[in-house]
Design a protein around this motif. Sequence first.
Motif, PDB file in Angstrom:
ATOM      1  N   ARG A 138      28.825  10.570  -4.149  1.00 39.38           N
ATOM      2  CA  ARG A 138      28.833  11.825  -4.389  1.00 39.38           C
ATOM      3  C   ARG A 138      30.119  12.637  -3.731  1.00 39.38           C
ATOM      4  O   ARG A 138      30.727  13.452  -4.323  1.00 39.38           O
ATOM      5  CB  ARG A 138      27.589  12.586  -3.778  1.00 39.38           C
ATOM      6  N   TYR A 189      25.369  17.049 -13.225  1.00 33.76           N
ATOM      7  CA  TYR A 189      24.129  17.471 -12.602  1.00 33.76           C
ATOM      8  C   TYR A 189      22.775  16.911 -13.609  1.00 33.76           C
ATOM      9  O   TYR A 189      21.846  16.697 -13.114  1.00 33.76           O
ATOM     10  CB  TYR A 189      24.016  18.917 -12.859  1.00 33.76           C
ATOM     11  N   LEU A 192      22.197  13.833 -11.926  1.00 34.44           N
ATOM     12  CA  LEU A 192      21.555  13.853 -10.744  1.00 34.44           C
ATOM     13  C   LEU A 192      20.011  14.138 -10.909  1.00 34.44           C
ATOM     14  O   LEU A 192      19.353  13.855 -10.165  1.00 34.44           O
ATOM     15  CB  LEU A 192      22.209  14.999  -9.855  1.00 34.44           C
ATOM     16  N   GLN A 196      17.261  11.798  -9.385  1.00 37.99           N
ATOM     17  CA  GLN A 196      16.681  12.003  -8.268  1.00 37.99           C
ATOM     18  C   GLN A 196      15.148  11.382  -8.375  1.00 37.99           C
ATOM     19  O   GLN A 196      14.670  11.417  -7.037  1.00 37.99           O
ATOM     20  CB  GLN A 196      16.200  13.876  -8.478  1.00 37.99           C
ATOM     21  N   HIS A 212      18.426  21.725  -9.304  1.00 40.46           N
ATOM     22  CA  HIS A 212      19.527  21.133 -10.315  1.00 40.46           C
ATOM     23  C   HIS A 212      18.986  21.965 -11.791  1.00 40.46           C
ATOM     24  O   HIS A 212      20.112  22.172 -12.584  1.00 40.46           O
ATOM     25  CB  HIS A 212      19.016  19.873 -10.362  1.00 40.46           C
ATOM     26  N   ASP A 392      23.195  19.884  -3.018  1.00 36.62           N
ATOM     27  CA  ASP A 392      24.268  19.561  -4.077  1.00 36.62           C
ATOM     28  C   ASP A 392      24.533  20.816  -4.527  1.00 36.62           C
ATOM     29  O   ASP A 392      25.129  21.032  -5.143  1.00 36.62           O
ATOM     30  CB  ASP A 392      23.925  19.108  -5.078  1.00 36.62           C
TER      31      ASP A 392
END
Length: 394
Positions: A138, A189, A192, A196, A212, A392
């Motif tokens: 990241r 994203y 992500l 997740q 997100h 994030d």
Amino acid sequence: MAGILAWFWNERFWLPHNVTWADLKNTDEATFPQAEDLYLACPLAFCIFMIRLVFERFIARPCAMGLKIQTNGPQKAQPNAILEKVFTAITKHPDEKRLEGLSKQLDWDVRTIQRWFRQRRNQEKPSTLARFCESMWRFTFYLYIFTYGVRFLKKTPWLWNTKECWYNYPYQPLTVDIHYYYILELSFYLSLLFSQFTDIRRKDFLIMFLHHVATISLIVFSYVNNMARVGTLVMCLHDAADVLIEAAKMANYAKCQILCNLLFAMFAILFISSRLGVYPIWILNTTLFESWEIIGPYPSWWVFNLLLIMLQLLHSFWSYLIVKTACRAISKGKVGKWNPLHVSKDDRSDIESSSDEDDSPPPNQKHHTSATNGTNKNHGTNGYLMGAPYPDEH
């Protein structure tokens, strides 16, 4: 289906008055954002996820080994069929009544059973090495995309005068830089969002999921109705603090305490000043007031600003947690030696132990409580921040 699509892409919702989709079709003279451009983000998100796996395996892992970061995970709990059945089928956090029943059934004392459940819960946590690799990935992406954003934006007029975001709107041509910036951010994203479910599980899973979703929605909204100029400002502003928090976590995993403290302090100052200061004064001011004066409101304008305000609420929540974390660390730490990432398990999900809470295996026979009272609990690296970024946030 055609009717549903016609309803969804209703011009009166997405575009200002007297503007149609036909007006924003690409021509030889100018290129405008098209909704189908975003389809590219889905396969690219998968590619980014695969790149991440390669990066963590062949770059981040050797770096972690070079820093002598522990590769072993938490110590495994002693196999026990009865406790394992309770853990998997009933509860991972047995209450006092159930503990007493298990104590009688196994002839173990309650503290030993509690220790077994702690070890069993920690057994599912990833090692410090895995956390370091995730943070390094990241950090690398945020550093690259933030650097790209700054280099690109410093040459644009809307960085210095936000009213330029709305002059001649929506007939603002799409440049290659904006297109690349948007697709890469959206792809990241999306990766992500789905990773997740496979990454380190955190207590604020739902909050980060909401974050997100809001971020992806903002990117899609601003691209489809050509609010890309202000969108680039939002993305660049959010990337800045993400670099520092990931760097602080890597320093923490590597046990570079002074560097960790410094990076966290820099992160806290930058996060709070940018999210509670620059964001509302610079971003919300132009999207709510300057755009109202220049182009006026329309349905998707309200939705876009609602999403931006939702993001501001998340900023406020995370800023509260950051301040709470720092204050608690200072109040509990020793003078001249404190860790801002050392907090209780009740704080933000990032803030969690990475290793087992107790290294002692449960005995085969019942022990006296006095003996277990002297056991020294080891909360990983002292309960330091071991999870994913604050937000994030972006």
